[in-house]
Design an enzyme around this catalytic site. Structure first.
Site, PDB file in Angstrom:
ATOM      1  N   ASP A 198      -9.510  -3.480  -7.882  1.00  0.00           N
ATOM      2  CA  ASP A 198      -8.801  -2.547  -6.996  1.00  0.00           C
ATOM      3  C   ASP A 198      -7.707  -1.763  -7.735  1.00  0.00           C
ATOM      4  O   ASP A 198      -7.158  -0.801  -7.195  1.00  0.00           O
ATOM      5  CB  ASP A 198      -8.178  -3.302  -5.811  1.00  0.00           C
ATOM      6  CG  ASP A 198      -9.245  -3.833  -4.866  1.00  0.00           C
ATOM      7  OD1 ASP A 198     -10.386  -3.324  -4.890  1.00  0.00           O
ATOM      8  OD2 ASP A 198      -8.947  -4.771  -4.104  1.00  0.00           O
TER       9      ASP A 198
ATOM     10  N   ARG B  34      -5.844   3.555  -1.789  1.00  0.00           N
ATOM     11  CA  ARG B  34      -5.447   3.267  -3.179  1.00  0.00           C
ATOM     12  C   ARG B  34      -5.409   4.544  -4.026  1.00  0.00           C
ATOM     13  O   ARG B  34      -4.630   4.664  -4.962  1.00  0.00           O
ATOM     14  CB  ARG B  34      -6.384   2.230  -3.797  1.00  0.00           C
ATOM     15  CG  ARG B  34      -6.370   0.916  -3.015  1.00  0.00           C
ATOM     16  CD  ARG B  34      -6.720  -0.286  -3.849  1.00  0.00           C
ATOM     17  NE  ARG B  34      -6.894  -1.462  -3.003  1.00  0.00           N
ATOM     18  CZ  ARG B  34      -5.896  -2.189  -2.510  1.00  0.00           C
ATOM     19  NH1 ARG B  34      -4.645  -1.883  -2.782  1.00  0.00           N
ATOM     20  NH2 ARG B  34      -6.144  -3.235  -1.746  1.00  0.00           N
TER      21      ARG B  34
END
Ligand code: S3P
Length: 426
Positions: free
Chosen positions: A313, A386
């Site tokens: 991530d 993100r």
């Protein structure tokens, strides 16, 4: 939302609770017997989707003013048939993990999420859960949500997973709680092990050796008191901002440093970045500590192999970091980036290029030819939280103004991100 170059980033910040651990604490608390109290729970939209799903299945979940969550567990066989479809929002973790639990229930459920969720691959859980005898189908027949899960008598399997995915592993292990006999998942590379650690705390018979996790059916799970560590996937924005911005020194307090999640520390060190860990301790089997970073001269590196699941991530933010390093950075073995909340290879390449970076997308990653100082641009993160946070901090050392479209998508994992970032500006 507009962002400009800053004169430095200095001070301390505490990031919100870990998303993966927050999800699991509510899920496991819901199927345990007794009261599970969760401190520092992440009040992001994804984890609130998990709470909403379990409330809909009759679990009493109370959100306190101080940010704690109290789950009055229904026991392993106490969930109730929901009145209507479960809405998993934008959350892959909710969708995939809950499917493992639902496969073992004596009622039928349907679940669906937002536009992004409806494009994400579910075959990766449908295949192993079906091998366990689960009755799970993709309603539109496209191997994506919406999913329908009907009652079935599950049996344990030994599954060689083709992907290093904690969501796949966890769905199988959770179904294994309801299955007959032993359930084993063997991964190509070890993915995050929060499910194994936390289920052990709840009293399940689960173990892991190298890349294999094994679970046996449970008669009940026992409630727990959980303190969720800060999310390293949220800390990464300040780690990278501190490294690339002149006149910066940032300490991020109480960050989860589970060895299956700490790949960024290794990569930053390989790139010559100044990164230090202090105040190390552990909570609920999870390692925690403070991370301090300073403005650094960086060099390019290769990011691939077994480190990938340990920073999956954080890879978009590592690509930004690479723009400030001397030489090439090669991100490889990361094809999974294409099936996250957005196609993170193409969205990063497109937006970094807009800011003037010399970056190429590959089949399984990106190559960044550094150094490539950035200039402000209008960024469309495709509603991917993100990506939005990565480009907000890209502005810190970019010329001109950076504008982020749909900037509020950060609510998925870090609702107070912009405030926390502004507090560090000198
Ligand atoms: C997660 C696992 C990872 C990660 C996601 C959260 C989890 O996904 O990208 O944000 O909580 O298990 P995969 O399991 O698909 O790699």
């Amino acid at each position: 939302m507009d962002f400009n170059r800053v004169n430095g980033l200095r001070g301390e910040v505490e990031v919100p609770g870990d998303k993966s651990i927050s999800h699991r604490s509510v899920m496991f608390g819901s199927i345990a017997k007794g009261i599970t109290e969760i401190d520092n729970f992440l009040m992001g939209a994804d984890c609130l989707s998990t709470i909403a799903c379990f409330r809909k299945m009759g679990v009493d979940i109370d959100i306190k003013d101080n940010g704690s969550v109290i789950v009055k567990g229904n026991g392993l066989h106490g969930l109730k048939e929901p009145g209507g479809m479960l809405d998993t929002g934008n959350s892959g973790t909710t969708t995939r993990l809950i499917s493992g639990i639902l496969a073992g229930q004596s009622f039928t459920t349907t679940l669906n999420g937002d536009e992004s969720i409806q494009k994400r691959p579910m075959k990766r859980i449908i295949t192993p859960l079906s091998m366990m005898n689960a009755n799970i189908t993709s309603i539109k027949g496209n191997d994506c949500a919406p999913l329908k899960i009907e009652p079935a008598k599950l049996k344990g399997i030994s599954y060689n997973s083709p992907v290093a995915s904690a969501q796949v592993k966890s769905a199988i292990l959770l179904a294994g709680l309801y299955a007959e006999g032993e359930t084993k998942v063997i991964e190509p590379e070890l993915s995050r092990n929060h499910t194994e650690l936390m289920l052990k705390g709840f009293g399940a018979n689960v173990s892991s050796v190298d890349k294999t996790a094994t679970i046996y059916p449970a008669s009940e799970l026992n409630s727990q008191h959980i303190t969720v560590p800060g999310d390293i996937s949220s800390a990464v924005y300040f780690v990278v901002a501190g490294l690339i911005t002149p006149n910066s020194e940032i300490t991020i307090k109480n960050v989860g440093l589970n060895p299956t999640r700490d790949g960024i520390i290794e990569v930053v060190k390989n790139m010559g970045g100044s990164i230090e860990i202090s105040n190390e301790h552990s909570t609920g089997g999870e390692k925690v500590g403070d991370i301090t970073v300073k403005t650094s001269n960086l060099k390019g590196t290769t990011i691939g192999g077994s480190v990938i699941p340990r920073l999956i991530d954080e890879l978009p933010t590592m690509a930004l970091l690479a723009c400030y390093a001397d030489g090439d950075t090669n991100i490889k073995d990361a094809a999974e980036l294409k099936v996250k909340e957005s196609d993170r290879i193409s969205v990063m390449v497109e937006n970094l290029s807009k800011m003037g970076a010399n970056v190429e997308g590959t089949e399984d990653g990106m190559i960044i030819h550094g150094p490539c100082p950035l200039k402000g641009a209008t960024i469309d993160p495709k509603k991917d939280h993100r990506i939005a946070m990565t480009f907000a901090i890209a502005s810190a050392n970019a010329s001109g103004t950076t504008t982020i479209i749909d900037a509020d998508c950060v609510n998925i994992s870090y609702p107070t991100f912009y405030e926390d970032y502004k507090k560090l500006m000198v």
